[in-house]
Design an enzyme around this catalytic site. Structure first.
Site, short mmCIF file in Angstrom:
data_model
loop_
_atom_site.label_atom_id
_atom_site.label_comp_id
_atom_site.label_asym_id
_atom_site.label_seq_id
_atom_site.Cartn_x
_atom_site.Cartn_y
_atom_site.Cartn_z
CB CYS A 147 -0.80 -0.01 1.17
SG CYS A 147 -0.15 -0.43 2.68
CG HIS A 167 -0.60 4.05 4.72
ND1 HIS A 167 -1.45 3.71 5.72
CD2 HIS A 167 -0.17 2.70 4.48
CE1 HIS A 167 -1.32 2.46 5.97
NE2 HIS A 167 -0.88 2.02 5.26
N1 LIG Z 1 -4.94 -3.22 5.02
C1 LIG Z 1 -4.34 -2.73 4.29
O1 LIG Z 1 -4.10 -1.40 4.12
C2 LIG Z 1 -3.65 -3.54 2.73
C3 LIG Z 1 -3.19 -2.75 1.87
C4 LIG Z 1 -2.69 -3.63 0.88
C5 LIG Z 1 -2.75 -4.89 0.98
N2 LIG Z 1 -3.18 -5.58 2.04
C6 LIG Z 1 -3.32 -6.93 1.71
O2 LIG Z 1 -4.44 -7.50 1.73
C7 LIG Z 1 -4.83 -8.72 2.40
C8 LIG Z 1 -6.02 -8.57 3.21
O3 LIG Z 1 -5.68 -7.65 4.21
P1 LIG Z 1 -6.81 -6.78 5.16
O4 LIG Z 1 -5.96 -5.88 5.72
O5 LIG Z 1 -8.17 -6.76 4.45
O6 LIG Z 1 -6.82 -8.16 6.36
P2 LIG Z 1 -8.17 -8.43 7.33
O7 LIG Z 1 -8.93 -7.05 7.38
O8 LIG Z 1 -7.40 -9.08 8.42
O9 LIG Z 1 -9.05 -9.47 6.40
C9 LIG Z 1 -8.78 -10.66 6.11
C10 LIG Z 1 -9.67 -11.34 5.14
O10 LIG Z 1 -9.25 -12.79 5.02
C11 LIG Z 1 -10.23 -13.42 5.34
N3 LIG Z 1 -9.53 -14.63 5.92
C12 LIG Z 1 -8.61 -14.92 6.96
N4 LIG Z 1 -8.28 -16.07 7.11
C13 LIG Z 1 -8.50 -17.01 6.08
C14 LIG Z 1 -8.65 -18.29 5.83
N5 LIG Z 1 -7.98 -19.25 6.52
N6 LIG Z 1 -9.38 -18.71 4.66
C15 LIG Z 1 -10.36 -17.90 4.13
N7 LIG Z 1 -10.29 -16.54 4.32
C16 LIG Z 1 -9.65 -16.12 5.57
C17 LIG Z 1 -10.87 -13.03 6.56
O11 LIG Z 1 -12.37 -13.50 6.97
P3 LIG Z 1 -12.98 -13.66 8.10
O12 LIG Z 1 -13.47 -12.19 8.41
O13 LIG Z 1 -14.01 -14.54 8.06
O14 LIG Z 1 -11.91 -13.81 9.31
C18 LIG Z 1 -11.21 -11.57 6.12
O15 LIG Z 1 -12.29 -11.78 5.07
C19 LIG Z 1 -3.39 -9.10 3.10
O16 LIG Z 1 -2.86 -10.10 2.22
C20 LIG Z 1 -2.63 -7.74 3.41
O17 LIG Z 1 -1.39 -7.80 3.26
C21 LIG Z 1 -3.62 -5.04 3.02
#
Ligand SMILES: NC(=O)c1ccc[n+]([C@@H]2O[C@H](COP(=O)([O-])OP(=O)(O)OC[C@H]3O[C@@H](n4cnc5c(N)ncnc54)[C@H](OP(=O)(O)O)[C@@H]3O)[C@@H](O)[C@H]2O)c1
Length: 335
Positions: free
Chosen positions: A125, A239
Site C-alpha cells: 500500500c 497512509h
Molecule cells: N489493510 C491494508 O491497508 C492492505 C493494503 C494492501 C494490501 N493488503 C493485503 O491485503 C490482504 C488482506 O488484508 P486486510 O487488511 O483486508 O486483512 P483483514 O482485514 O484481516 O481481512 C482478512 C480477510 O481474510 C479472511 N480470512 C482470514 N483467514 C482466512 C482463511 N484461512 N481462509 C479464508 N479467508 C480467510 C478474513 O475472513 P474472516 O472475516 O472470516 O476472518 C477476512 O475476510 C493481506 O494480504 C494484506 O497484506 C492490505
C-alpha cells in the site's frame, strides 16, 4: 464478468466490493469468500445481498476474475488453483510481488506490464501511493535518490488493527492507563511505532524493504537508491509519506507542482496560505493521492525536492488499484 472476492469480510475485501460497484465494473455474478468464521453471513453489496462462502480447493469456483485479499500464505496456497480453474487473479498480498514472471502493477505507472498475465500482483500500500507521485517526477526530472518516512494508519494491519486502535482509544480516554495490544507490537493510542513487519538483517523492517524492492520493480529502475523508515501512527485510515528526492536534472517547486497537477491519480493539495496540504482526514475515501508541501530541499541544492503525500491505502494502496488493474486487462469471460 463472474467475479470472486476472497477475504470479502476484511478491510480490503469490503472496499473491493464497494469499488467494483462504484466504478461500474461489469459484474454479472459476484461471489464472496472468507474464513469459516464468516461462512453463511449475509452481506449487502452494490450487486444485492450475498452470502459469504468458504472456498473449497477441491472444487474451485468458475470465475473470470478473482480478487484476493486474504494473506500471503493463503495466496501461495490457492492463487494458482484459481488461475488453473480459468480466473485471472489479482492478488493483494505480498506472495508473488517480486516473482519475475508476475507483473507488479500500478496502472498509472506501468499498466502495460500486466500484458496477458493471468496472475497479477497488487503492490504494498505505501509503495502504490508513493509510485503514483514519484513516476511523473521521474519522467520529468529523473530520480537519483529517494528518502521516505511514512505515517501509516492502523487499518494497514487490517480490520483487527483498526478495532484495536478504536478500543484502545476508548479505554485510555475513559479510564486512563495504557491500552492493550495484540495486533501491534506496542499500544498504539497516544503512541507511534517505528516497527511494521519483521526486522531484516540490514536493520530495516520488511515493510521498509518492500517500498525499496517494489518501487524499483514497478518503475523499472532496478538500481534506484531508496531508503524508507515506516512508522505506524494512531490514525484509522490513509497512509502519509514525507518524501525527499534528489533528481538528475534541476527541479523547482513550481515545475514539480505543474507536473503533479496533471499526473493521473494525483490531486494537488498545496496551498499553505490556506492550510491546505495532504492529510489522512482529507485523503480518506478518495481515489486520488494528495500531494503537497512541495518545496526545494537545500541538502540537494537545485536537484532537491521535498514533498508530502497522503493516500487512502485501502483504496489506492489496495482495492482501487486492484480494480483498476482488472479494468486495464483484456479480460474475456471463460467458457
Ligand atoms: N489493510 C491494508 O491497508 C492492505 C493494503 C494492501 C494490501 N493488503 C493485503 O491485503 C490482504 C488482506 O488484508 P486486510 O487488511 O483486508 O486483512 P483483514 O482485514 O484481516 O481481512 C482478512 C480477510 O481474510 C479472511 N480470512 C482470514 N483467514 C482466512 C482463511 N484461512 N481462509 C479464508 N479467508 C480467510 C478474513 O475472513 P474472516 O472475516 O472470516 O476472518 C477476512 O475476510 C493481506 O494480504 C494484506 O497484506 C492490505
Amino acid at each position: 464478468m463472474r467475479v470472486g472476492v476472497f477475504g470479502a469480510t476484511g478491510a480490503v475485501g469490503k472496499e473491493l466490493v464497494q469499488v467494483l460497484g462504484d466504478r461500474g465494473y461489469p459484474v454479472t455474478e459476484l461471489r464472496l469468500f472468507a474464513s469459516t468464521r464468516s461462512a453463511g453471513t449475509r452481506l449487502p453489496t452494490p450487486f444485492g445481498e450475498k452470502t459469504v462462502e468458504v472456498y473449497d480447493p477441491a472444487s474451485p469456483p468458475k470465475l473470470d476474475l478473482a480478487l484476493l485479499a486474504v494473506s500471503g500464505e493463503w495466496s501461495k496456497a490457492h492463487a494458482k488453483e484459481l488461475v488453473a480453474a480459468g480466473a485471472v487473479v489479482v492478488d493483494n498480498s505480498s506472495a508473488f510481488r517480486l516473482e519475475d514472471d508476475v507483473p507488479l502493477v500500478v496502472p498509472e505507472v506501468n499498466a502495460a506490464a500486466a500484458g496477458g498475465a493471468r496472475l497479477i500482483a497488487n503492490p504494498n500500500c505505501t509503495t502504490a501511493i508513493l509510485a503514483v507521485a514519484l513516476a511523473p517526477l521521474h519522467r520529468e526530472f529523473g530520480l537519483k535518490r529517494v528518502i521516505v518516512s511514512t505515517y501509516q494508519a492502523s487499518s494497514g494491519a487490517g480490520a483487527e488493527g483498526m478495532q484495536e486502535l478504536e478500543d484502545g482509544l476508548r479505554e485510555v480516554l475513559a479510564n486512563g492507563g495504557q491500552a492493550k495490544n495484540a495486533v501491534f507490537r506496542h499500544p498504539l493510542p497516544m503512541n507511534l511505532i517505528p516497527h511494521i513487519d519483521s526486522f531484516q538483517p540490514n536493520g530495516y523492517t520488511r515493510e521498509e524493504m518492500k517500498v525499496t524492492w517494489e518501487t524499483r520493480k514497478i518503475m523499472g529502475l532496478p538500481d534506484l537508491l531508496i531508503s524508507c523508515t515506516a512508522v505506524r501512527v494512531p490514525t484509522l485510515r490513509a497512509h502519509a509519506e514525507a518524501v525527499t528526492i534528489e533528481t538528475e536534472r534541476p527541479v523547482t517547486p513550481e515545475a514539480a507542482r505543474a507536473v503533479l497537477a496533471r499526473a493521473p491519480g494525483v490531486k494537488l493539495a498545496d496551498d499553505t496560505a490556506n492550510a491546505v496540504y495532504p492529510m489522512p482526514l482529507t485523503a480518506s475515501g478518495q481515489y486520488d493521492v494528495e500531494a503537497g508541501r512541495i518545496r526545494s530541499n537545500p541538502v540537494f541544492g537545485e536537484c532537491g525536492l521535498d514533498f508530502f503525500v497522503c493516500g487512502d491505502q485501502l483504496l489506492k494502496g489496495a482495492a482501487l488499484n486492484a480494480v483498476q488493474i482488472a479494468e486495464a486487462l483484456p479480460l474475456k469471460m471463460a467458457a
